[in-house]
Write an enzyme that holds these catalytic residues in place. Sequence first.
Site, mmCIF file in Angstrom:
data_model
loop_
_atom_site.group_PDB
_atom_site.id
_atom_site.type_symbol
_atom_site.label_atom_id
_atom_site.label_comp_id
_atom_site.label_asym_id
_atom_site.label_seq_id
_atom_site.Cartn_x
_atom_site.Cartn_y
_atom_site.Cartn_z
ATOM 1 N N HIS A 141 0.010 1.030 9.839
ATOM 2 C CA HIS A 141 -1.294 1.424 9.359
ATOM 3 C C HIS A 141 -2.166 1.798 10.537
ATOM 4 O O HIS A 141 -3.460 1.906 10.570
ATOM 5 C CB HIS A 141 -2.136 0.153 8.683
ATOM 6 N N GLY A 199 0.659 -1.354 -0.261
ATOM 7 C CA GLY A 199 -0.121 0.053 -0.128
ATOM 8 C C GLY A 199 0.695 1.225 -0.196
ATOM 9 O O GLY A 199 2.077 1.569 0.512
ATOM 10 N N GLY A 232 1.465 5.254 1.269
ATOM 11 C CA GLY A 232 1.365 5.943 2.501
ATOM 12 C C GLY A 232 2.429 5.465 3.402
ATOM 13 O O GLY A 232 2.618 6.056 4.660
ATOM 14 N N HIS A 233 3.492 4.851 2.818
ATOM 15 C CA HIS A 233 4.670 4.637 3.650
ATOM 16 C C HIS A 233 6.029 5.076 3.075
ATOM 17 O O HIS A 233 6.990 4.934 3.409
ATOM 18 C CB HIS A 233 4.988 3.017 3.559
#
Lengths: 329, 329
Positions: free
Chosen positions: A218, A53, A55-56
């Site tokens: 997360h 995903g 967002g990192h």
Amino acid sequence: MKKIINQPSDVVNEMLQGMATAHPELLERFSDSQVIHRKADTPDVVGIVSGGGSGHEPSHAGFVGEGMLSAAVCGEVFTSPTPDQILTAIKASDNGKGVFLVIKNYTGDVMNFEMAQELAEAEGIETSSIVVNDDIAIEDSTFTAGKRGVAGTVLMHKIIGYYAKEGKNLDELTEIANKVNDNLNTIGLALTAATVPEVGKPGFDIEDDAFEYGIGIHGEPGYKREKIKPAKEMAKELVSQLKATYNWEAGDSFVVLVNSMGGTPLMELYIFWNDVQQLLADEGIDVKWVKVGELMTSIEMQGLSLTLLKVEDNEWVDALKAPVDVLAW
Amino acid sequence: MKKIINQPSDVVNEMLQGMATAHPELLERFSDSQVIHRKADTPDVVGIVSGGGSGHEPSHAGFVGEGMLSAAVCGEVFTSPTPDQILTAIKASDNGKGVFLVIKNYTGDVMNFEMAQELAEAEGIETSSIVVNDDIAIEDSTFTAGKRGVAGTVLMHKIIGYYAKEGKNLDELTEIANKVNDNLNTIGLALTAATVPEVGKPGFDIEDDAFEYGIGIHGEPGYKREKIKPAKEMAKELVSQLKATYNWEAGDSFVVLVNSMGGTPLMELYIFWNDVQQLLADEGIDVKWVKVGELMTSIEMQGLSLTLLKVEDNEWVDALKAPVDVLAW
């Protein structure tokens, strides 16, 4: 929600477009794909693919380039990329020697990367993989069976990228990756929660004077919430958890990574490292090399993680020190 | 105040200690000083020193190393370093060819660096300097006569570091630095305020749905506050201010830096760059090179700045692209 974005649904697409146009000599994005790959690929070595995903950031596209990754697959925010996107990355990275996949241990990632591996094998591309599960905070978390894969994954990228460049084959890389993974442990803490753009509010509530040990990248729940306390006490807790995991002895050699969750500035990372350094020195630990920075984030979350890698092979340290041509190492 | 620190009064000392112990092959701290200098200095070239208040990490110690700075002087948070600390850095950086100082335009910095120059000259060390004043947002700000020195300073480090390594003398470096400074302009915006540890609360108040154009890297007031809006409208405002400053023509060549104020994640920087890229393309601007990252921060402030450098000499682009051995470029 205060963010510098346009439509929340467009953040990954616009980010990838921005990365490709900012660094055209280094990176390329397959049009309309979620794949960032190296502009110039080295022939005749195993390709290395990672992802998950978004967002990192800078994980994982910030590590695409000579000496690390051949391609990164960037799913929607905190959402696994689909098998067809992963397949695109695998195909872009194969030079006839096969492709090695570095997967963080989240159920969706593991499932989709494995499916992509099957699709690639069906097209005649040999693959192998490692599922990194370095987070010792929690067993069986919100999105994960077993331990989560977190910041240690970036050390895996660096070491495997080095050995791939050195010409190791898929079997050799698999063996090294397993050995690294067995010696890699991370534990973190968070002061604030991240806000996923499409959600529009923080992923969890936390009091203005509290922090939590063991929160995932997360925002998955951790194992203990406390009132804010001095950095050296936070360092003591994280080091004691790592000590219990390794059961180390004086004289053992380690590599250390202090990683920001995104919103914690470098100043605090170095203050925290200063405390960790003293604790490890008290234990007689031989610190071979230290990395401090923002490598595996949770958007703008404030917090940090501490990763140790027990040095079972001194060449791992050379691998970590070797120069690379990527954006964010 | 939620921060990963110990005593607020110890943050700079502990940070510098952490930097030195984390990177012993690259950096050294003179004991009890606020000076971080290169472990291995190159002989026979002009030394380059920069610095200022802390809280802007990785500026400036993150740019100490081969190809950029010889030493960084790190004052207390948002506080100019003292002349004797600057003198220590100058002495550590002199190899007989003199020392060039890169100073951001803040009244305290300019005064203390000039005093240190006088002290150095009295000890027989030749010096020269540039006062970077790239921030076009505000004339005569809280701590500054004239325009402030902000993120463009890091491009100055990189270009001057390159020419120093190439063997240019003090006079030549001064001439290049003046030419770069004349072509360097920055403008920023902030969504949140930074909290100085010893103050314990944010430096200014800002509504939950507002942001401000032109805020300085110490939280100095900007020129316009608005409700949060799409990134592309923010980009339009900043680009239009830069356009008015340069009065550019289609075909003009520029280098671009998109810099995080600390708390704004890479995802948003690339989304913002994606909008800037389209605006510059519409203007017919020839973008020679782009840098995106956290280079000149305001502790954990959310926000960003946009720096342009008009390329008057194509070698400047080579200088920016040349590899260096520092922590944070």
